[in-house]
Design a protein around this motif. Structure first.
Motif, PDB file in Angstrom:
ATOM      1  N   THR A 177       0.882  -1.171   0.000  1.00 29.66           N
ATOM      2  CA  THR A 177       0.000   0.000   0.000  1.00 29.66           C
ATOM      3  C   THR A 177       0.923   1.226   0.000  1.00 29.66           C
ATOM      4  N   ASN A 178       0.389   2.389   0.389  1.00 27.57           N
ATOM      5  CA  ASN A 178       1.266   3.560   0.543  1.00 27.57           C
ATOM      6  C   ASN A 178       1.497   3.897   2.015  1.00 27.57           C
ATOM      7  N   CYS A 205      -0.020  -5.706  -4.720  1.00 28.63           N
ATOM      8  CA  CYS A 205       0.138  -4.251  -4.817  1.00 28.63           C
ATOM      9  C   CYS A 205      -1.246  -3.639  -4.939  1.00 28.63           C
ATOM     10  N   ARG A 207      -3.281  -0.937  -5.567  1.00 32.03           N
ATOM     11  CA  ARG A 207      -3.154   0.399  -6.163  1.00 32.03           C
ATOM     12  C   ARG A 207      -4.222   1.357  -5.648  1.00 32.03           C
ATOM     13  N   SER A 212       2.275   0.039  -5.020  1.00 30.64           N
ATOM     14  CA  SER A 212       3.008   0.119  -6.282  1.00 30.64           C
ATOM     15  C   SER A 212       3.951  -1.065  -6.422  1.00 30.64           C
ATOM     16  N   ALA A 296      -0.309  -5.423 -12.399  1.00 32.41           N
ATOM     17  CA  ALA A 296      -0.241  -4.175 -11.615  1.00 32.41           C
ATOM     18  C   ALA A 296       0.816  -3.228 -12.184  1.00 32.41           C
ATOM     19  N   ASP A 299      -0.686  -1.771 -15.390  1.00 37.65           N
ATOM     20  CA  ASP A 299      -1.711  -0.763 -15.062  1.00 37.65           C
ATOM     21  C   ASP A 299      -1.059   0.537 -14.611  1.00 37.65           C
ATOM     22  N   GLU A 300      -0.012   0.372 -13.807  1.00 37.20           N
ATOM     23  CA  GLU A 300       0.653   1.551 -13.260  1.00 37.20           C
ATOM     24  C   GLU A 300       1.324   2.358 -14.371  1.00 37.20           C
ATOM     25  N   LYS A 304       0.053   6.286 -15.679  1.00 39.12           N
ATOM     26  CA  LYS A 304       0.969   7.315 -15.187  1.00 39.12           C
ATOM     27  C   LYS A 304       0.830   8.613 -15.955  1.00 39.12           C
TER      28      LYS A 304
END
Ligand code: ZN
Length: 304
Positions: A177-178, A205, A207, A212, A296, A299-300, A304
Motif C-alpha cells: 500500500t502507501n 500491490c 493500487r 506500487s 499491476a 496498469d501503473e 501514469k
C-alpha cells in the motif's frame, strides 16, 4: 435479450464481483468448526499468532500477529480478521495475564485491522499516517468505530517505548500500500515486515490504497540496508523467515518488476510476460500471484 435473462446475468455478475472483493479480505463463509489460532514462540516474551495462510480458507484468521509482552502491557502488531476476535483474545490470554495496551497496524487491510475494537478505548493504536487515511475510508471504521482508528501516527520513522521495550517503526515508501510499516524490536532482533513480505510469490500491490509494484523492490532495498540487526523476519502470511529470505525477496521483486516493465515496453501481453517469467531460480517460490503483480505494473505504467 429478454429482460429476465438480463436481470439474472446482471445479478450473477454482481455476485461474482462481490465474492471476489470479499475473497480478497476474508473467507466467503466462516468455517463451521471452532476457530483456533496457532502460536509460535520466538522469545519468552514474544509470540506470533499464525494461522495466516489465505490458501487455507478454513484456518485463515488474518495476517501474522506479533505479541510483545512487556512489564507495562502487551503490544500487538496487527489484529487479524473480524470474526476471529474471540479466538485472538483466547490465545493472548493463554500467553499472558497482562492487558493489551498498544496496537500497531502494519497497513490498512481488514485481515490486519479486523479486531482493533476488541481491546477497549484506552488502547493506543499506532500506524503510518497514510494508513490512517486509508483506514478512514473503510466501512469498518465509520461512525462509532472511528475511535478504533490510529490516534498516533508518524511519517517516516518513530520510536515507542524504551530500553528492552523499545519498538522502532519505519516507513520506506510505497509497496503493498502507501502506508506499510516495518516494525523492529531491537532488543529481541525481530522484524515484522507485514505484507511487504507476505509470501514467496508475487507481491500484492493494492493500487487503490496507493500500492506500487514498481516501487515495491526499491522500498524493500531501503529496509534491507537500514535494518541490519535482526535474526528473524515475521512475514505477513507465511512461516517465520530469515534476513536472507528478505534480501532474496527484494531481488525477486526487482527481477519481476524489471521483467514486467521491459515486457510492456516490448509490446508483449501480460500473458506473454507471465509465461516468460520463471520462478525456478528462486527455490521454494510459487507463481500464483506473479501474473497479478505483472498486471499491476502494466496498469501503473498505463495510467501514469
Ligand atoms: Zn494486506
Amino acid at each position: 435479450m429478454p429482460r429476465s435473462r438480463f436481470v439474472v446475468l446482471g445479478a450473477l455478475v454482481a455476485v461474482g464481483a462481490l465474492s471476489i472483493a470479499v475473497a480478497a479480505q476474508q473467507p466467503a463463509t466462516p468455517p463451521a468448526g471452532p476457530r483456533v489460532i496457532d502460536v509460535e514462540k520466538l522469545k519468552d516474551n514474544f509470540y506470533v499468532l499464525t494461522s495466516s495462510s489465505p490458501a487455507d480458507r478454513a484456518t485463515f484468521s488474518g495476517g501474522n500477529v506479533a505479541v510483545f509482552i512487556t512489564d507495562t502491557g502487551v503490544t500487538l502488531v496487527d489484529t487479524k480478521l473480524n470474526g476471529w476476535g474471540q479466538a485472538l483474545l483466547d490465545k493472548i490470554k493463554s500467553l499472558t495475564s497482562k492487558p493489551v495496551t498498544r496496537i500497531i497496524n502494519t497497513h490498512t487491510h481488514g485481515d490486519h485491522t479486523g479486531n482493533n475494537g476488541l481491546f477497549g478505548g484506552s488502547v493506543e493504536i499506532v500506524a503510518q499516517e497514510n494508513t490512517k487515511a486509508n483506514m478512514e475510508k473503510m466501512d469498518a471504521f465509520k461512525g462509532e468505530n472511528a475511535r478504533f482508528l490510529p490516534a498516533k501516527t508518524y511519517r517516516d520513522r518513530m520510536t515507542v517505548g524504551s530500553g528492552k521495550d523499545r519498538i522502532d517503526l519505519y516507513y520506506f515508501g510505497a509497496g503493498h500500500t502507501n502506508g506499510d510499516t516495518f516494525v523492529v524490536f531491537p532488543a529481541l532482533r525481530i522484524l515484522h515486515a507485514g505484507d511487504m513480505f507476505a509470501w514467496k510469490d508475487g507481491p500484492g500491490c493494492d493500487r487503490a490504497n496507493g500500492g506500487s509494484c514498481i516501487a515495491f523492490p526499491q522500498t524493500l532495498a531501503k529496509v534491507v540496508s537500514a535494518v541490519r540487526d535482526v535474526d528473524v523476519v515475521i512475514p505477513g502470511h507465511s512461516p517465520m523467515m530469515k534476513p536472507a529470505d528478505l534480501r532474496e525477496y527484494q531481488r525477486f521483486t526487482a527481477d519481476l518488476s524489471n521483467h514486467a516493465q521491459a515486457a510492456m515496453k516490448a509490446g508483449q501481453s501480460v500473458d506473454a510476460a507471465f509465461d516468460a517469467f520463471k520462478v525456478d531460480k528462486y527455490p521454494g517460490y510459487r507463481n500464483e500471484r506473479v501474473k497479478a503483480a505483472i498486471q499491476a505494473v502494466y496498469d501503473e505504467l498505463t495510467t501514469k
